[in-house]
Enzyme design. Structure first.
Site, mmCIF file in Angstrom:
data_model
loop_
_atom_site.group_PDB
_atom_site.id
_atom_site.type_symbol
_atom_site.label_atom_id
_atom_site.label_comp_id
_atom_site.label_asym_id
_atom_site.label_seq_id
_atom_site.Cartn_x
_atom_site.Cartn_y
_atom_site.Cartn_z
ATOM 1 C CG ASP A 72 15.119 -27.650 -25.172
ATOM 2 O OD1 ASP A 72 15.775 -27.325 -26.010
ATOM 3 O OD2 ASP A 72 14.836 -27.038 -24.212
ATOM 4 C CG ASP A 101 9.612 -25.636 -30.742
ATOM 5 O OD1 ASP A 101 10.753 -25.365 -31.225
ATOM 6 O OD2 ASP A 101 9.173 -25.092 -29.891
ATOM 7 C CD GLU A 131 14.283 -22.372 -27.878
ATOM 8 O OE1 GLU A 131 13.540 -21.464 -28.400
ATOM 9 O OE2 GLU A 131 13.499 -23.463 -27.472
ATOM 10 C CD GLU A 132 10.781 -24.966 -26.585
ATOM 11 O OE1 GLU A 132 10.233 -24.219 -26.072
ATOM 12 O OE2 GLU A 132 10.780 -25.435 -27.598
#
Length: 361
Positions: A72, A101, A131-132
């Site tokens: 993500d 990223d 994850e973000e």
């Protein structure tokens, strides 16, 4: 099919960037990754967990290396699709959301899964979702709860951006909310009140004078930091405030536990009449570079490594007893920015180092 795993990982990075995958909207990229792994690799067991894709070999080799990366990104900021241009100072640059990223790291891992023909280690690949955003949504946490056997390895490499340097372990992070109370009054008759904001004067002085500890662990130097990061209080421009809050963030070296970090902050504010509440905490991760599998990675990278400043998911691996490092292309200072970009040379360099590490002979 969008993803060609045998292609140059620079081109594979661009292809990944061109698939929008903002957190909680990763189904398309997970579909593409799963299909590519199934059709273009051999010897891997492959499963799907929500919008995470997991693959592993079981060749009976002497060690297992885990390559993990999130699929993500943060919300797109007019920076998809990707574009490539030449910069006189940095060389060829790939622009786009996720180039840093961390789709360049994902591309390296996918490419190597398809092209390492003589592996020195069994491999586990973990491409995960969310994850973000809030930690409770993190796909790696879900895998840990539901498929813990997939997170067994001798060393884990998280493809977070590290500028092409191995960044070992990570700092822990702790947030504490200090509260002060007083008595409300008209500011024209302030002697009738008790100003809650003023009660933070002493603690702010202590924080300003704080001298951060520096500690060397396995040759990685971690420097701690204790900072006031938010202050609030007051109800009007003519009222003595009767309540105020101060948030403090402690970034601590991984030789401290969360409990020890909390006690250290308590010591710093000891003797002050303030409320104390821990609002968030995550443990750090020890580098573990003395473990054989990790030491071999350092050797493959020419002995170049440094401490990781900040928190990453290597902490989860450390909690499982797995030595873990951050290693990926891209400057972490450019992550999440509108002009997010990565020098393509770093993608090639990381690929070369990991190919050497993962290959026998």
């Amino acid at each position: 099919m969008t993803l060609e795993l045998h292609a140059d990982p620079i081109d594979l990075t661009a292809a990944l960037v061109d698939i929008p995958s903002v957190s909680e909207d990763e189904s398309r990229i997970a579909d593409e990754v799963e299909q590519a792994l199934r059709e273009q690799t051999t010897g891997f067991e492959i499963i799907r967990s929500g919008n995470a894709v997991l693959a592993r070999t079981n060749r009976g080799l002497g060690s297992r290396v885990m390559l993990a990366g999130h699929l993500d990104t943060v919300p797109i900021a007019d920076n998809v699709p990707s574009r490539r241009e030449h910069d006189s100072a940095e060389g060829d640059i790939l622009h786009g959301c996720g180039t840093v990223d961390m789709k360049s790291g994902d591309a390296v891992f996918l490419h190597l899964a398809a092209t390492v023909d003589n592996p020195a280690h069994d491999l586990t690949l973990v491409f995960y979702d969310c994850e973000e955003i809030a930690a409770s949504r993190n796909g790696l946490g879900r895998i840990e709860r539901e498929l813990p056997e997939w997170l067994e390895a001798d060393v884990a490499i998280l493809g977070e951006p590290s500028g092409g340097f191995i960044e070992a372990g990570c700092q822990g992070t702790l947030r504490v909310r200090l509260t002060a109370s007083g008595t409300r009054a008209h500011s024209a008759r302030s002697w009738l009140g008790d100003n809650a904001i003023h009660k933070f004067g002493a603690v702010l002085n202590r924080l300003a004078a704080y001298r951060a500890r520096t500690v060397d662990i396995d040759g990685c130097v971690y420097r701690e930091g204790l900072q006031a990061v938010r202050i609030s209080g007051g109800v009007a421009g003519n009222v003595v405030p009767d309540a105020a809050e101060l948030d403090v963030n402690f970034r601590f070296a991984p030789d401290r536990s969360v409990t020890e970090a909390v006690e250290h902050v308590r010591e710093v504010v000891e003797g002050l009449d303030l409320g104390f509440e821990v609002t968030d905490s995550s443990p750090g991760a020890l580098p573990g570079l003395n473990q054989p599998a990790a030491a071999a990675l350092i050797e493959a990278a020419g002995g170049q490594f440094r401490a990781k400043y900040g928190w990453t998911d290597v902490s989860r691996f450390s909690a499982l007893g797995i030595p873990a490092v951050n290693y990926g292309p891209g400057d972490p200072n450019l992550a999440h920015k509108r002009d997010e970009r990565v020098p393509v040379e770093q993608i090639s360099h990381v690929t070369q180092v990991l190919r050497s590490y993962l290959s026998a002979g």
